[in-house]
Design a protein around this motif. Structure first.
Motif, PDB file in Angstrom:
ATOM      1  N   ILE A  92       0.879  14.002  -8.954  1.00 54.82           N
ATOM      2  CA  ILE A  92       1.353  14.910  -7.680  1.00 54.82           C
ATOM      3  C   ILE A  92       0.958  16.115  -7.931  1.00 54.82           C
ATOM      4  N   ALA A  93       0.991  16.703  -9.400  1.00 49.49           N
ATOM      5  CA  ALA A  93       0.840  18.000  -9.575  1.00 49.49           C
ATOM      6  C   ALA A  93      -0.531  18.289  -9.668  1.00 49.49           C
ATOM      7  N   ARG A  94      -1.454  17.287 -10.176  1.00 55.03           N
ATOM      8  CA  ARG A  94      -3.069  17.386 -10.437  1.00 55.03           C
ATOM      9  C   ARG A  94      -3.492  17.284  -8.948  1.00 55.03           C
ATOM     10  N   ALA A  95      -2.971  16.522  -7.922  1.00 51.84           N
ATOM     11  CA  ALA A  95      -3.736  16.360  -6.511  1.00 51.84           C
ATOM     12  C   ALA A  95      -3.307  17.755  -5.570  1.00 51.84           C
ATOM     13  N   LEU A  96      -2.249  18.219  -5.903  1.00 49.04           N
ATOM     14  CA  LEU A  96      -1.722  19.061  -4.801  1.00 49.04           C
ATOM     15  C   LEU A  96      -1.453  20.724  -5.331  1.00 49.04           C
ATOM     16  N   LEU A  97      -1.484  20.797  -6.783  1.00 50.12           N
ATOM     17  CA  LEU A  97      -1.270  22.210  -7.381  1.00 50.12           C
ATOM     18  C   LEU A  97      -2.291  22.749  -7.928  1.00 50.12           C
ATOM     19  N   ASP A  98      -2.409  24.163  -7.675  1.00 47.06           N
ATOM     20  CA  ASP A  98      -3.506  24.882  -8.234  1.00 47.06           C
ATOM     21  C   ASP A  98      -3.054  26.346  -8.232  1.00 47.06           C
ATOM     22  N   THR A 105       0.792  -1.345  -0.054  1.00 45.40           N
ATOM     23  CA  THR A 105      -0.059   0.109   0.136  1.00 45.40           C
ATOM     24  C   THR A 105       0.930   1.254  -0.078  1.00 45.40           C
ATOM     25  N   GLN A 106       2.256   1.261   0.065  1.00 43.35           N
ATOM     26  CA  GLN A 106       3.027   2.344   0.024  1.00 43.35           C
ATOM     27  C   GLN A 106       3.532   2.529  -1.396  1.00 43.35           C
ATOM     28  N   LEU A 107       2.942   1.808  -2.292  1.00 42.04           N
ATOM     29  CA  LEU A 107       3.202   2.163  -3.675  1.00 42.04           C
ATOM     30  C   LEU A 107       2.311   2.591  -4.514  1.00 42.04           C
ATOM     31  N   ILE A 108       2.531   3.377  -5.819  1.00 43.85           N
ATOM     32  CA  ILE A 108       1.536   3.864  -6.691  1.00 43.85           C
ATOM     33  C   ILE A 108       2.290   3.622  -8.148  1.00 43.85           C
ATOM     34  N   PHE A 109       1.531   3.051  -9.029  1.00 48.33           N
ATOM     35  CA  PHE A 109       2.081   2.562 -10.281  1.00 48.33           C
ATOM     36  C   PHE A 109       1.843   3.841 -11.364  1.00 48.33           C
ATOM     37  N   GLY A 135       5.903   5.872  -1.028  1.00 43.11           N
ATOM     38  CA  GLY A 135       5.265   6.970  -0.020  1.00 43.11           C
ATOM     39  C   GLY A 135       4.932   6.331   1.099  1.00 43.11           C
ATOM     40  N   SER A 136       4.360   7.227   2.179  1.00 41.05           N
ATOM     41  CA  SER A 136       3.583   6.674   3.450  1.00 41.05           C
ATOM     42  C   SER A 136       2.188   6.323   2.882  1.00 41.05           C
ATOM     43  N   HIS A 137       1.447   5.570   3.614  1.00 40.18           N
ATOM     44  CA  HIS A 137       0.185   4.976   3.346  1.00 40.18           C
ATOM     45  C   HIS A 137      -0.468   6.353   3.173  1.00 40.18           C
ATOM     46  N   GLU A 138      -0.500   7.289   3.843  1.00 45.03           N
ATOM     47  CA  GLU A 138      -1.351   8.686   3.972  1.00 45.03           C
ATOM     48  C   GLU A 138      -1.283   9.353   2.573  1.00 45.03           C
ATOM     49  N   VAL A 139      -0.032   9.339   1.996  1.00 49.10           N
ATOM     50  CA  VAL A 139       0.488  10.098   0.895  1.00 49.10           C
ATOM     51  C   VAL A 139      -0.199   9.326  -0.327  1.00 49.10           C
ATOM     52  N   ILE A 140       0.125   8.025  -0.109  1.00 49.40           N
ATOM     53  CA  ILE A 140      -0.503   7.164  -1.644  1.00 49.40           C
ATOM     54  C   ILE A 140      -1.695   7.024  -1.513  1.00 49.40           C
ATOM     55  N   SER A 141      -2.532   6.931  -0.285  1.00 48.69           N
ATOM     56  CA  SER A 141      -4.067   6.933  -0.444  1.00 48.69           C
ATOM     57  C   SER A 141      -4.727   8.132  -1.035  1.00 48.69           C
ATOM     58  N   LYS A 142      -4.184   9.034  -0.872  1.00 49.87           N
ATOM     59  CA  LYS A 142      -4.593  10.615  -1.401  1.00 49.87           C
ATOM     60  C   LYS A 142      -4.434  10.450  -2.862  1.00 49.87           C
ATOM     61  N   LEU A 143      -3.161   9.807  -3.497  1.00 47.86           N
ATOM     62  CA  LEU A 143      -2.814   9.838  -4.845  1.00 47.86           C
ATOM     63  C   LEU A 143      -3.711   8.902  -5.687  1.00 47.86           C
ATOM     64  N   GLU A 144      -3.875   7.840  -5.096  1.00 47.10           N
ATOM     65  CA  GLU A 144      -4.636   6.768  -5.587  1.00 47.10           C
ATOM     66  C   GLU A 144      -5.997   7.161  -6.534  1.00 47.10           C
TER      67      GLU A 144
END
Length: 367
Positions: A97-103, A82-86, A237-246
């Motif tokens: 990352i950009a889509r999730a965090l930048l505006d 769960t710490q991985l995203i492909f 990444g951490s579980h928290e970061v990956i879960s937000k990106l998924e």
């Protein structure tokens, strides 16, 4: 149509001429591509075996969770699945990352010159881009980058080894930096060339991840693993970061062949070790050439080298291309008098170095 105003000035990625194009243009029998930092030794025999023995149904979607690949990568790295995203290459992870965090309400900090997709994606999302020049040795100025971070900063990008310089961030420098970064800022550590690093003071990013949950590491199967054509990259990444990106990840974004090829490749670490050793020998070939000809270069921890010829990089690029060697002009990389050369096989390196020597002889005649 109501296009985003920030994309009006953007240009689409312009790939270089193909080997076939160059062959036809200059009527050459052989062309060697040393421009995109691909692995000159191809990929592991494990991958070839997998491709020969695997029969896939083209009508069936791939595994959207990439379970088999996920488990093998997790085991290899000693992290939780769960710490991985492909992604479709690490490029897509960067885009997520950009889509999730930048505006338009925040900013992002990065070095310059560095991998251009950080800035490209930030602009698409409307974020303010804050760039800090590399120092004269091609290193990140982490202290200056820290000064650019404020309450509106969402992401900091660190490319180590950096493209296009091949320089890297030292362990103590990175730890000091991470200790000073506010917890609301995601630090993205791009390690596309991780497998080539031999520096003793290089950090262990997976170990650091245990202490810094705002850290996200990106890696790829396109470089050392020799699978650029399959487009498989990943983030750790951490579980928290990956879960937000998924939720940002496109469904079925890794095709079935790419997943299987990458899962086969990661099992053959002897191949990666051999490629790294051959790469180091190749870099030494270029170092000797530069020193013999008083050319400035940046020692590299990647599979490429940036060489300053003291003239417009396009001139060197065009000359070498006419001789059957495709490299990358520094004009588009922030080093206008340089070329970036992918380290090839011993024979390829010898051949292109001979053509570089010819260029230097021609240059002397014009002075």
């Amino acid at each position: 149509m109501k296009w985003k105003p920030q994309i009006e000035s953007l240009k689409a990625y312009q790939p270089g001429k193909t080997m076939e194009d160059v062959q036809k243009l200059y009527k050459l029998e052989k062309v060697v591509k040393l421009a995109s930092n691909e692995n000159p030794f191809g990929c592991s025999a494990n991958v070839q075996k997998y491709l020969q023995e695997t029969a896939l149904s083209q009508a069936i979607y791939p595994d959207g969770y990439a379970k088999d690949l996920r488990l093998k990568v997790a085991e290899h790295l000693s992290v939780e699945p769960t710490q991985l995203i492909f992604g479709n290459g690490s490029d897509e992870v960067i885009e997520m990352i950009a889509r999730a965090l930048l505006d338009s309400g925040n900013n992002t900090v990065m070095a310059t010159p560095t991998f251009p997709q950080y800035k490209h994606n930030a602009i698409v999302e409307g974020a303010e881009v804050r760039e800090v020049p590399l120092d004269l040795k091609g290193k990140h100025q982490l202290g200056r980058m820290l000064k650019e971070i404020d309450d509106s900063t969402s992401v900091v990008w660190l490319c180590s080894p950096n493209n296009p310089t091949g320089e890297y961030i030292r362990h103590n420098e990175l730890v000091s930096f991470l200790n000073s970064v506010p917890p609301h800022v995601l630090v993205v550590l791009d390690e596309a060339y991780f497998e080539y690093v031999v520096a003793e003071d290089y950090y262990d990013s997976l170990e650091l991840l245990k202490s810094y949950p705002q850290l996200l590491i990106t890696r790829t199967f396109s470089k050392a693993y020799g699978l650029a054509g399959f487009r498989v990259g990943y983030g750790i990444g951490s579980h928290e970061v990956i879960s937000k990106l998924e939720p940002i990840r496109e469904p079925f974004n890794n095709n079935s062949l790419g997943q299987g090829a990458a899962a086969s490749a990661i099992e053959d670490q002897a191949f990666i070790k051999e490629c790294s050793e051959q790469n180091r020998e190749g870099l030494n070939q270029y170092y000797r050439f530069c020193e013999e000809n008083q050319l400035h270069y940046i020692p590299s921890q990647a599979n490429f080298i940036l060489i300053d010829f003291g003239v417009n990089g396009d001139e060197v690029f065009t000359f070498l291309m006419s001789k059957g060697f495709i490299v990358r002009s520094g004009q588009a990389l922030g080093y206008p008098n340089s070329v970036r050369v992918t380290v090839g096989s011993q024979e390829q390196n010898e051949e292109v170095i001979e053509k570089m020597k010819e260029f230097l002889k021609e240059l002397k005649k014009t002075k």
